[in-house]
Design a protein around this motif. Structure first.
Motif, PDB file in Angstrom:
ATOM      1  N   GLY A   5     -39.591  33.804   5.986  1.00 21.98           N
ATOM      2  CA  GLY A   5     -39.387  32.824   4.933  1.00 21.98           C
ATOM      3  C   GLY A   5     -39.361  31.407   5.460  1.00 21.98           C
ATOM      4  N   THR A   6     -39.289  30.493   4.520  1.00 24.22           N
ATOM      5  CA  THR A   6     -39.162  29.078   4.827  1.00 24.22           C
ATOM      6  C   THR A   6     -38.066  28.513   3.940  1.00 24.22           C
ATOM      7  N   GLY A   7     -37.515  27.406   4.355  1.00 27.82           N
ATOM      8  CA  GLY A   7     -36.462  26.797   3.550  1.00 27.82           C
ATOM      9  C   GLY A   7     -36.065  25.448   4.095  1.00 27.82           C
ATOM     10  N   ARG A   8     -34.940  24.962   3.605  1.00 29.80           N
ATOM     11  CA  ARG A   8     -34.403  23.674   4.023  1.00 29.80           C
ATOM     12  C   ARG A   8     -32.891  23.805   4.064  1.00 29.80           C
ATOM     13  N   VAL A   9     -32.283  23.438   5.180  1.00 29.69           N
ATOM     14  CA  VAL A   9     -30.827  23.462   5.296  1.00 29.69           C
ATOM     15  C   VAL A   9     -30.325  22.147   5.873  1.00 29.69           C
ATOM     16  N   TRP A  10     -29.060  21.888   5.615  1.00 29.03           N
ATOM     17  CA  TRP A  10     -28.377  20.709   6.134  1.00 29.03           C
ATOM     18  C   TRP A  10     -26.967  21.130   6.505  1.00 29.03           C
ATOM     19  N   THR A  71     -31.886  52.469  11.662  1.00 25.09           N
ATOM     20  CA  THR A  71     -32.713  51.781  10.670  1.00 25.09           C
ATOM     21  C   THR A  71     -31.822  51.423   9.500  1.00 25.09           C
ATOM     22  N   GLY A  72     -31.894  50.171   9.099  1.00 29.67           N
ATOM     23  CA  GLY A  72     -31.044  49.755   7.994  1.00 29.67           C
ATOM     24  C   GLY A  72     -31.226  48.301   7.634  1.00 29.67           C
ATOM     25  N   GLY A  73     -30.403  47.862   6.690  1.00 29.19           N
ATOM     26  CA  GLY A  73     -30.460  46.502   6.199  1.00 29.19           C
ATOM     27  C   GLY A  73     -29.678  45.545   7.089  1.00 29.19           C
ATOM     28  N   PHE A  74     -30.246  44.377   7.295  1.00 30.68           N
ATOM     29  CA  PHE A  74     -29.623  43.319   8.080  1.00 30.68           C
ATOM     30  C   PHE A  74     -29.768  42.008   7.329  1.00 30.68           C
ATOM     31  N   ARG A  75     -28.809  41.088   7.536  1.00 28.15           N
ATOM     32  CA  ARG A  75     -28.878  39.744   6.959  1.00 28.15           C
ATOM     33  C   ARG A  75     -29.036  38.736   8.077  1.00 28.15           C
ATOM     34  N   ILE A  76     -30.025  37.885   7.930  1.00 27.66           N
ATOM     35  CA  ILE A  76     -30.274  36.827   8.898  1.00 27.66           C
ATOM     36  C   ILE A  76     -29.903  35.502   8.241  1.00 27.66           C
ATOM     37  N   PHE A  77     -28.928  34.801   8.835  1.00 27.18           N
ATOM     38  CA  PHE A  77     -28.472  33.513   8.325  1.00 27.18           C
ATOM     39  C   PHE A  77     -29.059  32.392   9.159  1.00 27.18           C
ATOM     40  N   VAL A  78     -29.519  31.346   8.487  1.00 31.56           N
ATOM     41  CA  VAL A  78     -29.986  30.121   9.128  1.00 31.56           C
ATOM     42  C   VAL A  78     -28.998  29.033   8.740  1.00 31.56           C
ATOM     43  N   ASP A  79     -28.411  28.369   9.753  1.00 32.56           N
ATOM     44  CA  ASP A  79     -27.413  27.320   9.537  1.00 32.56           C
ATOM     45  C   ASP A  79     -27.859  26.034  10.227  1.00 32.56           C
ATOM     46  N   SER A  80     -27.337  24.929   9.737  1.00 34.08           N
ATOM     47  CA  SER A  80     -27.556  23.653  10.407  1.00 34.08           C
ATOM     48  C   SER A  80     -26.224  23.151  10.947  1.00 34.08           C
ATOM     49  N   ALA A  81     -26.148  22.993  12.264  1.00 36.47           N
ATOM     50  CA  ALA A  81     -24.961  22.404  12.876  1.00 36.47           C
ATOM     51  C   ALA A  81     -25.073  20.875  12.863  1.00 36.47           C
ATOM     52  N   ARG A  82     -26.326  20.371  12.809  1.00 34.38           N
ATOM     53  CA  ARG A  82     -26.546  18.916  12.762  1.00 34.38           C
ATOM     54  C   ARG A  82     -27.918  18.646  12.153  1.00 34.38           C
ATOM     55  N   GLY A  83     -27.953  17.768  11.190  1.00 36.19           N
ATOM     56  CA  GLY A  83     -29.212  17.309  10.626  1.00 36.19           C
ATOM     57  C   GLY A  83     -29.744  18.167   9.493  1.00 36.19           C
ATOM     58  N   MET A  84     -30.774  17.648   8.850  1.00 34.72           N
ATOM     59  CA  MET A  84     -31.419  18.326   7.728  1.00 34.72           C
ATOM     60  C   MET A  84     -32.914  18.400   8.018  1.00 34.72           C
ATOM     61  N   ALA A  85     -33.488  19.572   7.753  1.00 32.33           N
ATOM     62  CA  ALA A  85     -34.920  19.745   7.987  1.00 32.33           C
ATOM     63  C   ALA A  85     -35.407  21.008   7.301  1.00 32.33           C
ATOM     64  N   ASN A  86     -36.709  21.094   7.147  1.00 37.55           N
ATOM     65  CA  ASN A  86     -37.356  22.330   6.718  1.00 37.55           C
ATOM     66  C   ASN A  86     -37.477  23.231   7.936  1.00 37.55           C
ATOM     67  N   TYR A  87     -37.586  24.535   7.709  1.00 34.14           N
ATOM     68  CA  TYR A  87     -37.711  25.468   8.814  1.00 34.14           C
ATOM     69  C   TYR A  87     -38.584  26.640   8.405  1.00 34.14           C
ATOM     70  N   THR A  88     -39.018  27.382   9.408  1.00 32.90           N
ATOM     71  CA  THR A  88     -39.726  28.635   9.231  1.00 32.90           C
ATOM     72  C   THR A  88     -38.959  29.698  10.014  1.00 32.90           C
ATOM     73  N   LEU A  89     -38.720  30.833   9.370  1.00 27.94           N
ATOM     74  CA  LEU A  89     -38.039  31.972  10.008  1.00 27.94           C
ATOM     75  C   LEU A  89     -39.066  33.071  10.221  1.00 27.94           C
ATOM     76  N   SER A  90     -39.177  33.553  11.463  1.00 24.19           N
ATOM     77  CA  SER A  90     -40.117  34.642  11.739  1.00 24.19           C
ATOM     78  C   SER A  90     -39.457  35.692  12.626  1.00 24.19           C
ATOM     79  N   ILE A  91     -39.973  36.907  12.517  1.00 24.71           N
ATOM     80  CA  ILE A  91     -39.519  38.028  13.336  1.00 24.71           C
ATOM     81  C   ILE A  91     -40.746  38.700  13.939  1.00 24.71           C
ATOM     82  N   GLN A  92     -40.683  38.959  15.233  1.00 24.96           N
ATOM     83  CA  GLN A  92     -41.763  39.651  15.930  1.00 24.96           C
ATOM     84  C   GLN A  92     -41.208  40.928  16.559  1.00 24.96           C
ATOM     85  N   PRO A  93     -41.755  42.087  16.218  1.00 22.42           N
ATOM     86  CA  PRO A  93     -41.307  43.312  16.897  1.00 22.42           C
ATOM     87  C   PRO A  93     -41.916  43.419  18.286  1.00 22.42           C
TER      88      PRO A  93
END
Length: 93
Positions: A5-10, A71-93
């Motif tokens: 996914g993609t998003g924006r956090v601050w 095998t199961g469900g997991f939650r991945i959290f994206v946080d900002s400790a400093r600043g605001m920006a758009n981001y891309t989240l990716s997973i590679q097996p």
């Protein structure tokens, strides 16, 4: 499952993504912001709410690896400790 996914956090804001990960597969998780002046972190929780992987280093991007024991469900959290920006989240097996 490369792009999650993609998003924006601050600071003070988190976004999370729910994913299903397979047992005994090692996954690399990357958070790539579009600015280098931020400090983004990533946290991964299992279906029981246990923190199982994280990166809270003072870098713009964040990365961690996880090899689930089941095998199961997991939650991945994206946080900002400093600043605001758009981001891309990716997973590679």
């Amino acid at each position: 499952m490369p792009l999650i996914g993609t998003g924006r956090v601050w600071p003070g804001k988190s976004e999370y993504y729910e994913v299903v990960l397979r047992a005994y597969v090692t996954y690399s998780i990357y958070v790539l912001p579009d600015r280098s002046s931020v400090d983004f972190d990533v946290r991964v929780y299992d279906e029981n709410g246990n923190l199982v992987a994280y990166d809270v280093a003072p870098d713009a991007d964040a990365a961690c690896t996880i090899t689930p024991r089941w095998t199961g469900g997991f939650r991945i959290f994206v946080d900002s400790a400093r600043g605001m920006a758009n981001y891309t989240l990716s997973i590679q097996p």
